[in-house]
Every structure is written in C-alpha cells, then in structure tokens.
Motif scaffolding. Structure first.
Motif, PDB file in Angstrom:
ATOM      1  N   VAL A 178       0.956  -1.090  -0.257  1.00 34.04           N
ATOM      2  CA  VAL A 178      -0.084   0.043  -0.201  1.00 34.04           C
ATOM      3  C   VAL A 178       0.825   1.170   0.036  1.00 34.04           C
ATOM      4  O   VAL A 178       1.859   1.211   0.539  1.00 34.04           O
ATOM      5  CB  VAL A 178      -0.896  -0.086   1.299  1.00 34.04           C
ATOM      6  N   LEU A 179       0.364   2.235  -0.848  1.00 35.02           N
ATOM      7  CA  LEU A 179       1.487   3.493  -0.871  1.00 35.02           C
ATOM      8  C   LEU A 179       0.213   4.759  -0.328  1.00 35.02           C
ATOM      9  O   LEU A 179      -0.548   4.873  -1.068  1.00 35.02           O
ATOM     10  CB  LEU A 179       1.550   4.034  -2.429  1.00 35.02           C
ATOM     11  N   PRO A 180       0.710   4.965   0.779  1.00 34.63           N
ATOM     12  CA  PRO A 180      -0.030   5.843   1.391  1.00 34.63           C
ATOM     13  C   PRO A 180      -0.389   7.303   0.356  1.00 34.63           C
ATOM     14  O   PRO A 180       0.607   7.746  -0.428  1.00 34.63           O
ATOM     15  CB  PRO A 180       0.629   6.339   2.550  1.00 34.63           C
ATOM     16  N   ALA A 181      -1.545   7.738   0.475  1.00 39.97           N
ATOM     17  CA  ALA A 181      -2.332   9.000  -0.168  1.00 39.97           C
ATOM     18  C   ALA A 181      -0.932  10.031  -0.065  1.00 39.97           C
ATOM     19  O   ALA A 181      -0.541  10.103   0.877  1.00 39.97           O
ATOM     20  CB  ALA A 181      -3.484   9.231   0.207  1.00 39.97           C
ATOM     21  N   HIS A 182      -0.930  10.617  -1.180  1.00 45.88           N
ATOM     22  CA  HIS A 182      -0.054  11.889  -1.526  1.00 45.88           C
ATOM     23  C   HIS A 182       1.594  11.149  -1.218  1.00 45.88           C
ATOM     24  O   HIS A 182       2.233  12.268  -1.454  1.00 45.88           O
ATOM     25  CB  HIS A 182      -0.233  12.796  -0.093  1.00 45.88           C
ATOM     26  N   SER A 183       1.719  10.160  -1.144  1.00 47.37           N
ATOM     27  CA  SER A 183       3.327   9.762  -1.171  1.00 47.37           C
ATOM     28  C   SER A 183       3.543   8.950  -2.719  1.00 47.37           C
ATOM     29  O   SER A 183       4.738   8.575  -2.807  1.00 47.37           O
ATOM     30  CB  SER A 183       3.403   8.513  -0.423  1.00 47.37           C
ATOM     31  N   TRP A 184       2.589   9.086  -3.349  1.00 48.67           N
ATOM     32  CA  TRP A 184       2.914   8.498  -4.954  1.00 48.67           C
ATOM     33  C   TRP A 184       2.151   9.533  -5.866  1.00 48.67           C
ATOM     34  O   TRP A 184       1.342  10.268  -5.511  1.00 48.67           O
ATOM     35  CB  TRP A 184       2.357   7.308  -5.078  1.00 48.67           C
ATOM     36  N   ASN A 224      -7.128   3.884   2.710  1.00 47.01           N
ATOM     37  CA  ASN A 224      -7.786   5.101   2.656  1.00 47.01           C
ATOM     38  C   ASN A 224      -7.910   5.702   1.166  1.00 47.01           C
ATOM     39  O   ASN A 224      -7.332   5.344   0.340  1.00 47.01           O
ATOM     40  CB  ASN A 224      -6.952   6.149   3.552  1.00 47.01           C
ATOM     41  N   HIS A 225      -8.873   6.525   1.109  1.00 48.25           N
ATOM     42  CA  HIS A 225      -9.229   7.320  -0.040  1.00 48.25           C
ATOM     43  C   HIS A 225      -7.935   7.917  -0.647  1.00 48.25           C
ATOM     44  O   HIS A 225      -7.111   8.726   0.111  1.00 48.25           O
ATOM     45  CB  HIS A 225     -10.180   8.294   0.062  1.00 48.25           C
ATOM     46  N   GLY A 226      -7.335   7.540  -1.911  1.00 45.26           N
ATOM     47  CA  GLY A 226      -6.214   8.222  -2.322  1.00 45.26           C
ATOM     48  C   GLY A 226      -5.102   7.119  -2.416  1.00 45.26           C
ATOM     49  O   GLY A 226      -3.835   7.598  -2.870  1.00 45.26           O
ATOM     50  N   ASP A 285     -17.711  16.603  -1.374  1.00 49.76           N
ATOM     51  CA  ASP A 285     -18.186  15.176  -1.833  1.00 49.76           C
ATOM     52  C   ASP A 285     -16.966  14.217  -0.997  1.00 49.76           C
ATOM     53  O   ASP A 285     -16.876  13.156  -1.554  1.00 49.76           O
ATOM     54  CB  ASP A 285     -17.912  14.839  -3.492  1.00 49.76           C
ATOM     55  N   GLY A 286     -16.461  14.890   0.021  1.00 54.04           N
ATOM     56  CA  GLY A 286     -15.629  13.792   0.629  1.00 54.04           C
ATOM     57  C   GLY A 286     -14.079  13.661   0.399  1.00 54.04           C
ATOM     58  O   GLY A 286     -13.482  12.851   0.875  1.00 54.04           O
ATOM     59  N   HIS A 287     -13.656  14.235  -0.664  1.00 51.37           N
ATOM     60  CA  HIS A 287     -12.415  13.936  -1.396  1.00 51.37           C
ATOM     61  C   HIS A 287     -11.437  15.040  -0.706  1.00 51.37           C
ATOM     62  O   HIS A 287     -11.672  16.352  -0.656  1.00 51.37           O
ATOM     63  CB  HIS A 287     -12.512  13.851  -2.757  1.00 51.37           C
ATOM     64  N   ALA A 288     -10.328  14.810  -0.567  1.00 53.62           N
ATOM     65  CA  ALA A 288      -9.407  15.775   0.176  1.00 53.62           C
ATOM     66  C   ALA A 288      -9.081  16.902  -0.818  1.00 53.62           C
ATOM     67  O   ALA A 288      -9.150  16.878  -2.127  1.00 53.62           O
ATOM     68  CB  ALA A 288      -8.085  15.198   0.546  1.00 53.62           C
TER      69      ALA A 288
END
Length: 164
Positions: free
Chosen positions: A7-13, A55-57, A159-162
């Motif tokens: 898993v690549l955390p959101a904002h790290s890729w 998590n989303h993203g 809409d719940g997105h960052a």
C-alpha cells in the motif's frame, strides 16, 4: 491473477500515474487478503502481510509495476453539525462512548454511518443531522498503529475528497 502486495499512502505517490482504480465502502477497506474487482472490470488479489485500513487516495502497488488508486465509495452517512468546538467535543464524546467509527469533517461537523437511532440521540444533544451520500473515512483511532492506518484526518469538501 495479478497481486497487489504493498500500500502506498495517499500523497506519497503520483496518483496521475495510476493504471486503474478500485472503489470500496468503508466497511470493505480494512483488509489483508481478498479478491478485488477493479473499476475497469479486472480482478486483483490484495495480498498484504497484515490487515490495513485502505484510505481514499492510497495506491495499491501491483506485481506488474502498475498501481491501483483506492477510491472511497459514496455511502449513506449522517453529517452532524455542531454549534462550536465545545459542542463538537461533547457530541464526539457521546459517539465515541458508543464505539462508532467517526470522521471529523471540519471544526463543526462530524460524520458517521447513517443510523436513525444515533441521529435522534445527537439531535437531542442539540446537534443538526443531515442524511447524505458521501465517502466515509473515519479516524484510525489511537491504537491503530502496527500497519498502514494513517492515524490522521483529512480536510474534505462536500464530496468527501481531500482538497489539493
């Protein structure tokens, strides 16, 4: 079947480089090993060493070098509006006392999965409740370490997105 092993955390890729996506509701995002249907119609085996909250993203690194983007599915939720930070803390305490997954949307709004009994309870505490269909990304919890649970919240738009 191709495997997703990391898993690549959101904002790290680089999400723009995703070769596909998988859309999942909150209840289906805490996983270790499961067959996932991609949004493009393919199948992938999620095969992680430990169960994690996706998590989303986040990205799922595939054996073939591709990456799937995790998308939080819109689901039936209650957005709980509070008068101020003290009111929010009071309502959050009552929700936490019931061990409910909870998302802090902003400094006056909490989000939970829709439950008419809980909605009535928080209205009794002076909060407003709006039933909506939105992505749900609850807090990971104080004891959620030992894996990929990020342990942080995100600021979300309607809409719940960052926000970028």
């Amino acid at each position: 079947m191709i495997r997703a092993t990391r898993v690549l955390p959101a904002h790290s890729w680089d999400a723009e480089s995703a070769t596909g996506s998988v859309t999942l509701p909150m209840a289906e995002r805490h996983r270790r090993r499961i067959r996932l249907e991609t949004d493009q119609g393919g199948a992938v085996l999620l095969d992680l060493p430990v169960a994690v909250m996706l998590n989303h993203g986040d990205g799922l690194a595939l054996e073939d070098g591709g990456t799937l983007r995790v998308i939080a599915a819109a689901e039936d939720v209650a957005d709980i509006g509070c008068a101020d930070a003290v009111h929010l803390a009071r309502v959050a305490w009552h929700l936490g006392n019931r061990h409910l997954p909870l998302q802090v949307v902003d400094n006056r709004t909490l989000r939970i999965g829709w439950d008419h009994v809980i909605a009535e309870m928080v209205e009794g505490l002076g909060a407003s409740v709006s039933r909506k269909t939105r992505p749900f990304q609850p807090e990971g919890g104080a004891y959620s370490g030992g894996g990929h649970d990020h342990g942080h919240s995100h600021s979300h738009d309607d809409d719940g997105h960052a926000h970028a």
